[in-house]
Every structure is written in structure tokens, then in C-alpha cells.
Enzyme design. Structure first.
Site, PDB file in Angstrom:
ATOM      1  N   ASP A  33       0.848  -1.193   0.000  1.00 48.98           N
ATOM      2  CA  ASP A  33       0.000   0.000   0.000  1.00 48.98           C
ATOM      3  C   ASP A  33       0.887   1.247   0.000  1.00 48.98           C
ATOM      4  OD1 ASP A  33      -3.206   0.513   1.059  1.00 48.98           O
ATOM      5  OD2 ASP A  33      -1.807   2.191   1.122  1.00 48.98           O
ATOM      6  N   ASN A  88     -12.913  -3.447   2.439  1.00 51.31           N
ATOM      7  CA  ASN A  88     -13.875  -2.363   2.640  1.00 51.31           C
ATOM      8  C   ASN A  88     -14.807  -2.315   1.442  1.00 51.31           C
ATOM      9  OD1 ASN A  88     -12.731  -1.388   5.098  1.00 51.31           O
ATOM     10  ND2 ASN A  88     -11.100  -0.407   3.925  1.00 51.31           N
ATOM     11  N   GLY A  94     -15.542   3.065   3.980  1.00 49.27           N
ATOM     12  CA  GLY A  94     -14.395   3.880   3.564  1.00 49.27           C
ATOM     13  C   GLY A  94     -13.679   3.370   2.338  1.00 49.27           C
ATOM     14  N   GLN A  95     -14.384   2.589   1.491  1.00 48.73           N
ATOM     15  CA  GLN A  95     -13.729   2.137   0.258  1.00 48.73           C
ATOM     16  C   GLN A  95     -13.413   3.350  -0.616  1.00 48.73           C
ATOM     17  OE1 GLN A  95     -15.986  -0.554  -2.262  1.00 48.73           O
ATOM     18  NE2 GLN A  95     -14.217  -0.969  -3.571  1.00 48.73           N
ATOM     19  N   SER A  96     -12.143   3.486  -0.987  1.00 49.50           N
ATOM     20  CA  SER A  96     -11.729   4.665  -1.762  1.00 49.50           C
ATOM     21  C   SER A  96     -11.253   4.310  -3.163  1.00 49.50           C
ATOM     22  CB  SER A  96     -10.627   5.424  -1.015  1.00 49.50           C
ATOM     23  OG  SER A  96      -9.488   4.614  -0.846  1.00 49.50           O
ATOM     24  N   HIS A 101     -10.014  -5.097  -3.308  1.00 50.72           N
ATOM     25  CA  HIS A 101      -8.693  -5.346  -2.732  1.00 50.72           C
ATOM     26  C   HIS A 101      -8.849  -5.846  -1.307  1.00 50.72           C
ATOM     27  CE1 HIS A 101      -9.904  -1.128  -2.439  1.00 50.72           C
ATOM     28  NE2 HIS A 101      -9.338  -1.099  -1.237  1.00 50.72           N
TER      29      HIS A 101
HETATM   30  P1  5GP Z   1      -9.717   1.413   0.527  1.00 50.00           P
HETATM   31  O1  5GP Z   1      -9.789   2.719   1.275  1.00 50.00           O
HETATM   32  O2  5GP Z   1     -10.419   1.514  -0.813  1.00 50.00           O
HETATM   33  O3  5GP Z   1     -10.138   0.221   1.318  1.00 50.00           O
HETATM   34  O4  5GP Z   1      -8.177   1.181   0.243  1.00 50.00           O
HETATM   35  C1  5GP Z   1      -7.507   1.730  -0.841  1.00 50.00           C
HETATM   36  C2  5GP Z   1      -6.030   1.665  -0.521  1.00 50.00           C
HETATM   37  O5  5GP Z   1      -5.310   1.874  -1.721  1.00 50.00           O
HETATM   38  C3  5GP Z   1      -5.576   2.737   0.464  1.00 50.00           C
HETATM   39  O6  5GP Z   1      -5.011   2.107   1.604  1.00 50.00           O
HETATM   40  C4  5GP Z   1      -4.549   3.542  -0.333  1.00 50.00           C
HETATM   41  O7  5GP Z   1      -3.458   3.949   0.456  1.00 50.00           O
HETATM   42  C5  5GP Z   1      -4.143   2.594  -1.434  1.00 50.00           C
HETATM   43  N1  5GP Z   1      -3.724   3.224  -2.666  1.00 50.00           N
HETATM   44  C6  5GP Z   1      -4.393   4.220  -3.338  1.00 50.00           C
HETATM   45  N2  5GP Z   1      -3.743   4.550  -4.453  1.00 50.00           N
HETATM   46  C7  5GP Z   1      -2.637   3.749  -4.510  1.00 50.00           C
HETATM   47  C8  5GP Z   1      -1.564   3.627  -5.462  1.00 50.00           C
HETATM   48  O8  5GP Z   1      -1.498   4.310  -6.473  1.00 50.00           O
HETATM   49  N3  5GP Z   1      -0.608   2.700  -5.188  1.00 50.00           N
HETATM   50  C9  5GP Z   1      -0.662   1.903  -4.068  1.00 50.00           C
HETATM   51  N4  5GP Z   1       0.330   1.026  -3.891  1.00 50.00           N
HETATM   52  N5  5GP Z   1      -1.657   2.004  -3.158  1.00 50.00           N
HETATM   53  C10 5GP Z   1      -2.628   2.908  -3.377  1.00 50.00           C
END
Ligand code: 5GP
Ligand code: ZN
Length: 115
Positions: A33, A88, A94-96, A101
Site C-alpha cells: 500500500d 472495505n 471507507g472504500q476509496s 482489494h
Molecule cells: P480502501 O480505502 O479503498 O479500502 O483502500 C484503498 C487503498 O489503496 C488505500 O489504503 C490507499 O493507500 C491505497 N492506494 C491508493 N492509491 C494507490 C496507489 O497508487 N498505489 C498503491 N500502492 N496504493 C494505493
């Protein structure tokens, strides 16, 4: 490889965006991450675009992803102390990033319930 050009994780899988890949095969990719929330923070993603856990509907792929999460934890030496696997789904969780994943987190003590 043709990928949804607006999906950052499809682009990571296609090696169009650099990342620190720790495990990869024909169906999944695991990479560190970019904003780690623990000493070990790896994301395990399907190589094909799946928007979230709710859209997965593929038992074999679900199994592969989960086993890969445990394999990553083993590779990272987290087996004994413990680790957490998180998916998530949607805004409340908080899925971003809209590409499924599994977070594999470890290397520190984690609280429960999560925030
Ligand atoms: P979510 O919030 O959707 O559960 O998790 C998304 C994750 O993707 C976050 O922890 C964020 O730090 C990670 N992330 C977002 N953009 C990138 C990227 O370009 N490269 C990597 N390695 N991680 C990313
Ligand atoms: Zn994608």
C-alpha cells in the site's frame, strides 16, 4: 494489455503504474500500500477488474484471493504474531478505490473494534 484507464489498480496490475509487487500470478497481484497503516500493509487484488467484494460472485477467485492473503502474511513473517485481512465495501466502510482489494495488515498490535 487493455485496462480500464481510470482504474488505478488495473493500471498497477498492467504494470503501467509502478508499485512494490510482493506476489503475482495469472489471477491476482499483491503489492504494498502506498500509504501503509501498519509496518506491513499489502493489497491483494484480482487481475481482472472487479469493483468490490459485493461484485465478486466468483467462488474460485474468492478462494484464491483469500489464500494469497495468507501467503503474503507468511512471506512477511506475520504468521506467529498475527495479522488482519480487511475488505472495505462502499462509503460507510471507507472504500476509496473501486477495484476489489484485500488489505493484509500486520507488524503491530491492532485494536478491535476497528474505527
Ligand atoms: P480502501 O480505502 O479503498 O479500502 O483502500 C484503498 C487503498 O489503496 C488505500 O489504503 C490507499 O493507500 C491505497 N492506494 C491508493 N492509491 C494507490 C496507489 O497508487 N498505489 C498503491 N500502492 N496504493 C494505493
Ligand atoms: Zn480495476
Amino acid at each position: 494489455m487493455l485496462v480500464p484507464s481510470d482504474c488505478i489498480f488495473c493500471r498497477i496490475v498492467a504494470r503501467q503504474i509502478p508499485s512494490q509487487i510482493v506476489l503475482a500470478d495469472d489471477v491476482l497481484t499483491a503489492f504494498r500500500d502506498a500509504s501503509p497503516q501498519a509496518p506491513t500493509h499489502v493489497l491483494v487484488v484480482p487481475n481482472r477488474h472487479v469493483a468490490s467484494l459485493h461484485d465478486l460472485g466468483d467462488q474460485a477467485l474468492a478462494g484464491r484471493l483469500l489464500l494469497a492473503a495468507s501467503e503474503v502474511a507468511k512471506q512477511e513473517g506475520l504468521e506467529r504474531a498475527g495479522y488482519r485481512v480487511v475488505a472495505n465495501h462502499g462509503p460507510d466502510a471507507g472504500q476509496s478505490v473501486g477495484h476489489l482489494h484485500l488489505h493484509v495488515l500486520g507488524g503491530r498490535v491492532m485494536r478491535w473494534p476497528p474505527g
